[in-house]
Enzyme design. Structure first.
Site, PDB file in Angstrom:
ATOM      1  CE  LYS A   1      -0.602   0.156   5.046  1.00  0.00           C
ATOM      2  NZ  LYS A   1       0.142   1.395   5.271  1.00  0.00           N
TER       3      LYS A   1
ATOM      4  CE  LYS B   1       4.912  -3.746   8.446  1.00  0.00           C
ATOM      5  NZ  LYS B   1       4.517  -4.378   9.715  1.00  0.00           N
ATOM      6  CG  ASP B   2       5.407   4.038   9.289  1.00  0.00           C
ATOM      7  OD1 ASP B   2       5.899   2.907   9.411  1.00  0.00           O
ATOM      8  OD2 ASP B   2       5.716   5.009   9.994  1.00  0.00           O
ATOM      9  CE  LYS B   3      -2.980   8.918   5.156  1.00  0.00           C
ATOM     10  NZ  LYS B   3      -3.917   9.988   5.560  1.00  0.00           N
TER      11      LYS B   3
END
Length: 709
Positions: free
Chosen positions: A318, A347-349
């Site tokens: 993503k 997880k990070d954006k």
């Protein structure tokens, strides 16, 4: 003598353990500057993993307790759900579920074989309804049978009354039955006779309660349809279907689909089909329900082997997308609910991330059909394969990071060579490590309300307050914050739902539940269940993480790098956060004097009901913080939300592994394109390193750069 703990030391001043000067720069300038790839338990990057299946997990079922009670006289072999000899009778009026005539139902388009299967289950449920009365008479004595009849009547009268009971849901014990088969027959007989009741087993005791799911469904469809559906559900006849009455209202059908998938999605799947008389002016679309492959149980398989549940593993890529938003979109595309997804870590954006996921009730072939659609949301799936179980949080070895820090420059008032500053910082962190704080993304990006405050409210069972904290707006005038502001002013969940944008999946799920159950303590409890367990526990973990950060700052300020008496150390170098208390050692005075341990071995507890606290100033600091937050008597369990928080231990210091770096100078051609004011001295730093699970790259960079990120 040891001094009293200085409670004034708080987490506001996060510590450093290296004494280099550091440097400044810009991180996450674009998602491509921050690439995160999960490392699985076998040490493979999931972006390059093979099609080998994930590790299997065995599950042991507890043996039922034995109680010496009198056995009812019943031959359970006479209980037969098969109705092959009565198919002709099933085709006549009065043999549809809940006594509905066949003329009232429009069948979905399909084969005669499908109709036979539906007739068969109607016959089965009708036959069971008649037989169940006789079964109950055989299984229960006259007094208990009468009590059950009165209980069922009282439940219906309570539901039909204009006022709702505010007391806990009533229940009736039918006594204890030792024989497992007879107990199963009683469970089935009660549910077939009274589909609006549920039965619960407790050490061979059978307890009857009202079925809230039945009540909720009967608000969406007719009571006859609700009766028929629950009898169908209990009959569990293989390859059978149940069809609701035709419904031209698309929004109403959507609400029924949502309810059935939310409550029974692990058992059944739903689809809408046009009826035989469907036309533009007469849109007779009906919802048809059928059992999922795994839902039939042993009776459907003569060899006694249960069909395996369907689990599909995949790697999710993503870009610039929050993980829960990605899961919500995938769930909509696949016709499942967010809790059907499991993952090893968040997880990070603002990054490009690769992580392992498992979705249940979806085949690999089905998942591959949505690849083109999800690419529009900057997502991709690959390494798609069947596996035997879901993932759990922490089921990974770590994460690999590829990061570009742009616009490098010296700290203010530092005239030293920038290259030397950068290399010095990298070497120091490689050798001495960094303070293992939880990163800012753990607490959300809200400025007014962060996730740890929601977690504290949940731990204190302040359900309404937690909901209002979740829906507190920021100082912005966008549609999301306008909707949140409207809710806090009015508590009008339905009106807020009409204002909340469609892409805010979590907020809309919460508001739908609040509209259904009300903004009361009990209604807010139900609303929190619109979130999967992993998301509910996330808020409590955020609070525990905030306290751990404060504790780490206090510990380093109080004692520095020296390991002192009363500290907790972990002797297992390879242990993760979930090590048991038996592997944590309390440092003695002799060990302090001999400098037996180093700072990288020191651990601090993450709050929970099963952790040991340091026996020095730090331990007293923990107790003071719990008192400050009103948690002196907290057991770190929230039964209303089915949340248990055992706690764990976290190392104060961690080290990056496999560190590599490269200083990149700007291309002269790019500088010319940017104009005469471009900075020809600005460089970028390309960094690559691995971190253990639950460590944050932004925290590692903070120690390296000596700059809050």
């Amino acid at each position: 003598m040891e001094e009293d703990a200085d409670d004034g030391i708080r987490s506001g001043s996060l510590c450093f353990i290296n004494d280099h000067v550091g440097f400044q720069g810009s991180i996450k300038t674009s998602p491509g500057d921050f690439i995160v790839t999960e490392i699985d338990e076998q040490g493979r990057l999931v972006s390059k993993a093979t099609d080998e299946p994930l590790r299997e997990f065995s599950k042991t079922q507890p043996e039922p307790s034995n109680c010496q009670v009198k056995k009812p006289k019943l031959n359970t072999q006479t209980v037969d759900l098969d109705c092959e000899n009565n198919k002709e009778a099933a085709k006549s009026p009065g043999h549809s579920p809940a006594g509905r005539s066949e003329g009232d139902r429009v069948q979905p388009a399909g084969s005669d074989r499908d109709s036979e299967k539906e007739n068969s289950v109607r016959c089965a449920t009708s036959k069971c309804e008649v037989e169940s009365v006789g079964l109950l008479s055989s299984l229960l004595d006259e007094s208990t049978h009468t009590s059950l009849d009165h209980f069922a009547r009282d439940v219906k009268e309570m539901w039909n009354s204009s006022t709702e009971l505010t007391e806990p849901s009533p229940e009736l014990s039918l006594g204890r039955i030792l024989d497992k088969r007879q107990r199963a027959a009683l469970h089935s007989a009660v549910r077939q006779t009274f589909p609006f009741l549920i039965t619960v087993g407790n050490n061979s005791e059978v307890v009857v309660k009202p079925s809230l799911e039945y009540k909720e469904l009967s608000h969406l469809v007719s009571e006859e349809e609700a009766l028929g559906f629950f009898r169908y559900l209990d009959a569990k006849k293989e390859n059978s279907k149940f069809t609701f009455q035709p419904d031209p209202n698309k929004d109403h059908r959507k609400a029924v689909h949502h309810f059935l998938n939310k409550k029974f999605g692990n058992l059944v799947e739903t689809k809408s089909f046009p009826g035989q008389s469907h036309s533009a002016g007469n849109p007779n679309t009906a919802i048809t329900v059928r059992f999922r492959e795994k839902a039939h149980g042993k009776r459907a398989h003569p060899e006694g082997k249960r069909r395996r549940a369907v689990y599909t593993a995949f790697t999710l890529q993503k870009e610039n997308l929050e993980m829960f938003e990605a899961i919500g979109f995938l769930a909509i595309q696949l016709g499942v609910i967010p809790s059907d997804f499991s993952y090893a870590g968040l997880k990070d954006k603002k990054a490009i991330t690769y992580q392992s996921m498992v979705v249940r009730k979806v085949t690999p072939e089905r998942l591959k059909t949505i690849e083109e659609e999800i690419k529009k949301k900057r997502m991709n799936v690959f390494n798609v394969r069947s596996v035997d179980d879901s993932l759990r949080l922490g089921q990974l070895k770590g994460n690999h990071f590829e990061i570009i820090i742009r616009n490098l420059r010296n700290q203010p008032n530092d005239s030293a060579n920038l290259r030397e500053r950068v290399l010095e910082a990298i070497e120091n962190v490689k050798n001495k490590g960094f303070v293992n704080y939880y990163g800012p993304q753990r607490f959300g990006k809200g400025k007014k309300i962060q996730t740890d405050r929601i977690g504290l409210a949940l731990l204190k069972n302040e359900m309404v307050k937690a909901i209002k904290l979740f829906l507190t707006p920021e100082d912005a005038d966008d549609p999301v914050n306008k909707a949140k502001k409207y809710f806090l002013q009015t508590e009008d969940a339905k009106g807020t739902l009409s204002l909340m944008p469609e892409f805010r999946v979590r907020e809309r799920a919460l508001l739908e539940s609040l509209h259904r159950f009300g903004v009361t303590e009990e209604g807010c409890v139900q609303a929190w269940f619109s979130f999967p367990h992993s998301m509910r526990i996330f808020y409590i973990h955020a609070y525990s993480s905030r306290i751990w950060n404060e504790a780490a700052s206090y510990r380093l300020a109080a004692y520095g790098p020296k390991v002192v008496k009363g500290d907790l150390v972990c002797l297992d170098e390879d242990a993760d956060e979930h090590l048991p208390s038996s592997k944590v050692h309390l440092v003695t005075e002799e060990e302090e004097s001999a400098d037996t341990y180093a700072l990288h071995q020191v651990v601090l507890p993450v709050l929970g009901y099963n952790v040991q606290y340091p026996e020095n100033k730090v331990g007293r600091w923990y107790q003071g913080v719990l008192g400050r937050d009103g948690l002196q008597a907290c057991r770190f369990r929230v039964p209303a939300l089915k949340l248990n928080v055992p706690g764990c231990y976290r190392h104060i210091v961690k080290h990056p592994h496999n560190v590599s770096h490269r200083l990149v100078h700007p291309d002269p051609a790019e500088l010319r394109a940017e104009g005469p004011h471009a900075d020809d001295t600005a460089s970028s730093l390309a960094l690559s390193f691995d971190l253990d699970a639950s460590c944050y790259a932004t925290v590692c960079l903070r120690e390296m750069m000596k700059d809050d990120i």
